[in-house]
Design an enzyme around this catalytic site. Structure first.
Site, PDB file in Angstrom:
ATOM      1  N   ASP A 113     -22.495   8.188  -1.311  1.00  0.00           N
ATOM      2  CA  ASP A 113     -22.706   9.290   0.217  1.00  0.00           C
ATOM      3  C   ASP A 113     -20.702   9.378   1.170  1.00  0.00           C
ATOM      4  O   ASP A 113     -20.330   7.992   1.168  1.00  0.00           O
ATOM      5  CB  ASP A 113     -23.152   9.114   1.281  1.00  0.00           C
ATOM      6  CG  ASP A 113     -23.662   9.522   2.615  1.00  0.00           C
ATOM      7  OD1 ASP A 113     -23.703  11.016   1.980  1.00  0.00           O
ATOM      8  OD2 ASP A 113     -23.765   9.037   3.904  1.00  0.00           O
ATOM      9  N   HIS A 114     -20.171  10.030   1.464  1.00  0.00           N
ATOM     10  CA  HIS A 114     -19.395  10.315   2.357  1.00  0.00           C
ATOM     11  C   HIS A 114     -18.104   9.390   2.145  1.00  0.00           C
ATOM     12  O   HIS A 114     -17.841   8.824   1.860  1.00  0.00           O
ATOM     13  CB  HIS A 114     -19.647   9.260   3.769  1.00  0.00           C
ATOM     14  CG  HIS A 114     -20.004  10.384   4.821  1.00  0.00           C
ATOM     15  ND1 HIS A 114     -19.767  11.770   5.170  1.00  0.00           N
ATOM     16  CD2 HIS A 114     -21.236  10.721   4.958  1.00  0.00           C
ATOM     17  CE1 HIS A 114     -20.228  12.332   5.727  1.00  0.00           C
ATOM     18  NE2 HIS A 114     -21.554  11.424   5.668  1.00  0.00           N
TER      19      HIS A 114
ATOM     20  N   GLY B  37     -26.363   8.978  13.566  1.00  0.00           N
ATOM     21  CA  GLY B  37     -26.701   7.986  14.364  1.00  0.00           C
ATOM     22  C   GLY B  37     -27.064   9.014  15.516  1.00  0.00           C
ATOM     23  O   GLY B  37     -27.139   9.676  15.777  1.00  0.00           O
TER      24      GLY B  37
ATOM     25  N   HIS C  73     -26.549  16.188   7.407  1.00  0.00           N
ATOM     26  CA  HIS C  73     -25.896  14.904   7.652  1.00  0.00           C
ATOM     27  C   HIS C  73     -26.897  15.205   8.982  1.00  0.00           C
ATOM     28  O   HIS C  73     -27.235  15.946   9.626  1.00  0.00           O
ATOM     29  CB  HIS C  73     -24.782  14.325   7.755  1.00  0.00           C
ATOM     30  CG  HIS C  73     -24.641  14.283   6.077  1.00  0.00           C
ATOM     31  ND1 HIS C  73     -23.493  13.465   5.962  1.00  0.00           N
ATOM     32  CD2 HIS C  73     -24.538  15.310   4.827  1.00  0.00           C
ATOM     33  CE1 HIS C  73     -22.767  14.204   4.160  1.00  0.00           C
ATOM     34  NE2 HIS C  73     -23.610  15.094   4.037  1.00  0.00           N
ATOM     35  N   GLY C  74     -26.843  13.904   8.899  1.00  0.00           N
ATOM     36  CA  GLY C  74     -27.010  13.514  10.849  1.00  0.00           C
ATOM     37  C   GLY C  74     -28.417  13.648  11.314  1.00  0.00           C
ATOM     38  O   GLY C  74     -28.913  14.255  12.292  1.00  0.00           O
ATOM     39  N   ALA C  75     -29.377  13.691  10.939  1.00  0.00           N
ATOM     40  CA  ALA C  75     -30.842  13.664  10.781  1.00  0.00           C
ATOM     41  C   ALA C  75     -32.145  12.680  11.729  1.00  0.00           C
ATOM     42  O   ALA C  75     -32.781  13.526  12.176  1.00  0.00           O
ATOM     43  CB  ALA C  75     -31.929  14.204   9.270  1.00  0.00           C
ATOM     44  N   SER C  76     -31.440  11.562  11.621  1.00  0.00           N
ATOM     45  CA  SER C  76     -31.401  10.466  12.715  1.00  0.00           C
ATOM     46  C   SER C  76     -32.037  11.410  14.187  1.00  0.00           C
ATOM     47  O   SER C  76     -30.491  11.531  14.704  1.00  0.00           O
ATOM     48  CB  SER C  76     -31.387   9.685  12.624  1.00  0.00           C
ATOM     49  OG  SER C  76     -31.496   9.320  12.150  1.00  0.00           O
TER      50      SER C  76
ATOM     51  N   THR D 264     -30.151   6.323  10.293  1.00  0.00           N
ATOM     52  CA  THR D 264     -30.039   5.362  11.307  1.00  0.00           C
ATOM     53  C   THR D 264     -31.345   5.320  11.534  1.00  0.00           C
ATOM     54  O   THR D 264     -31.965   3.908  12.302  1.00  0.00           O
ATOM     55  CB  THR D 264     -29.411   6.627  12.908  1.00  0.00           C
ATOM     56  OG1 THR D 264     -27.966   6.385  12.274  1.00  0.00           O
ATOM     57  CG2 THR D 264     -29.385   5.305  13.807  1.00  0.00           C
TER      58      THR D 264
HETATM   59  P1  13P Z   1     -27.554   9.508  10.843  1.00  0.00           P
HETATM   60  O1  13P Z   1     -27.687   8.410  10.793  1.00  0.00           O
HETATM   61  O2  13P Z   1     -27.944  10.042  11.299  1.00  0.00           O
HETATM   62  O3  13P Z   1     -29.740  10.004   9.777  1.00  0.00           O
HETATM   63  O4  13P Z   1     -27.014  10.441   9.387  1.00  0.00           O
HETATM   64  C1  13P Z   1     -27.163   9.633   7.943  1.00  0.00           C
HETATM   65  C2  13P Z   1     -26.178  10.399   7.206  1.00  0.00           C
HETATM   66  O5  13P Z   1     -26.277  11.883   7.553  1.00  0.00           O
HETATM   67  C3  13P Z   1     -25.580   9.640   6.415  1.00  0.00           C
HETATM   68  O6  13P Z   1     -24.601  10.755   5.496  1.00  0.00           O
END
Ligand code: 13P
Length: 283
Positions: free
Chosen positions: A81-82, A180, A206-209, A231
């Protein structure tokens, strides 16, 4: 079994679901992720990046994740990832990762295209698929809150060129999503639809939390074939760990670590259920 090649991704597109891609840092989180996928009989992606490598070590984390994927009853992809550098990508391919992400979003567009193209060439040379990022997703993928949530939205007009010139197999988009859990997040569904119309490869969110369940279900119908979560798993893990430590018998791994592992399993299961139209909780 370890999922090799791009079949995991193409099956998601063809059958209209999204793959859950969950970040691991250690053995127990990986166990929780894979246990949830096995319980539902669904494929899953276990992913790791710089934050996990600095904690656990790139080689040990890869060896553990790959061994667990190999012995799993479901298909498990192991994803980088990233990554911002080609050496790390080459190393993870060498270690046996089944897919990689090159994140050139911090660079001007021409440089993003160039580094992404180079990463794709490395990946494809070894039968590994590659994800790129256009626009810049805000926040820090290893920090829950307050980590520079600024982002640059993906421009739908740039999508076709980026995909053609880089050869990426999947595209991470910035449509209001943030790594996050920070401020309330608004996903720009009109922009996501416009990107989907232009894009010839599956999209990654990404960032689904912290996103409402309804939003997650909706984006799966708009070309998103991979959804990244970190997260919420980390928080569940640490809450489970705190519970385990409070117990009267807090002197064994079963007493302390099992609640943490189980908490990850529960959150992963609940997220996976959102990603398959046939498994929605209300069905
Ligand atoms: P979250 O921490 O918001 O779930 O994002 C995770 C992510 O996109 C990892 O690449």
């Amino acid at each position: 079994m370890l999922a090799r090649g791009i079949g995991l991704l193409t099956a998601a597109v063809e059958r209209g679901y999204a793959l859950g891609a969950f970040t691991t840092y250690n053995l127990e989180v990986t166990q929780g992720i894979i246990a949830a996928a096995e319980r539902l009989g669904k494929p899953v992606i276990v992913q790791a990046g710089a934050g996990a490598f600095s904690y656990a070590g790139r080689g040990p984390l890869a060896a553990m994740s790959l061994a667990m994927a190999a012995s799993s009853r479901v298909a498990v992809g192991i994803h980088l990832d990233h990554s911002r550098n080609l050496e790390e990508i080459a190393s993870c391919i060498e270690l046996g990762y089944s897919s990689v992400m090159i994140d050139g979003s911090f660079l001007p567009i021409e440089a993003n295209i160039a580094i992404t193209r180079a990463a794709v060439d490395l990946a494809h040379g070894s039968g590994v698929w590659a994800e790129g990022e256009l626009g810049a997703i805000g926040g820090d993928e290893n920090v829950s809150v307050g980590a520079n949530p600024e982002s640059t939205m993906t421009d739908p007009a740039m999508v076709r060129t980026f995909v053609e010139e880089t050869g990426v197999d999947a595209l991470a988009v910035a449509v209001g999503n943030v790594h996050g859990i920070s401020t309330p997040v608004e996903i720009d569904l009109a922009r996501l639809s416009a990107i989907h119309r232009e894009c010839t490869v599956p999209l990654v969110l990404h960032g689904a939390s912290g996103l409402p369940d309804e939003v997650i279900r909706t984006v799966v119908g708009l070309g998103v074939a991979k959804i990244n979560l970190n997260t919420e798993l980390r928080r569940a893990f640490f809450e489970g760990l705190r519970d385990g430590l409070k117990g009267a018998e807090a002197d064994s791994f079963d007493a302390v670590m099992r609640p943490a592992r189980d908490a990850v399993e529960q959150i992963v299961e609940s997220k996976l259920r959102l990603l398959w139209p046939d498994m929605h909780p209300a069905d």
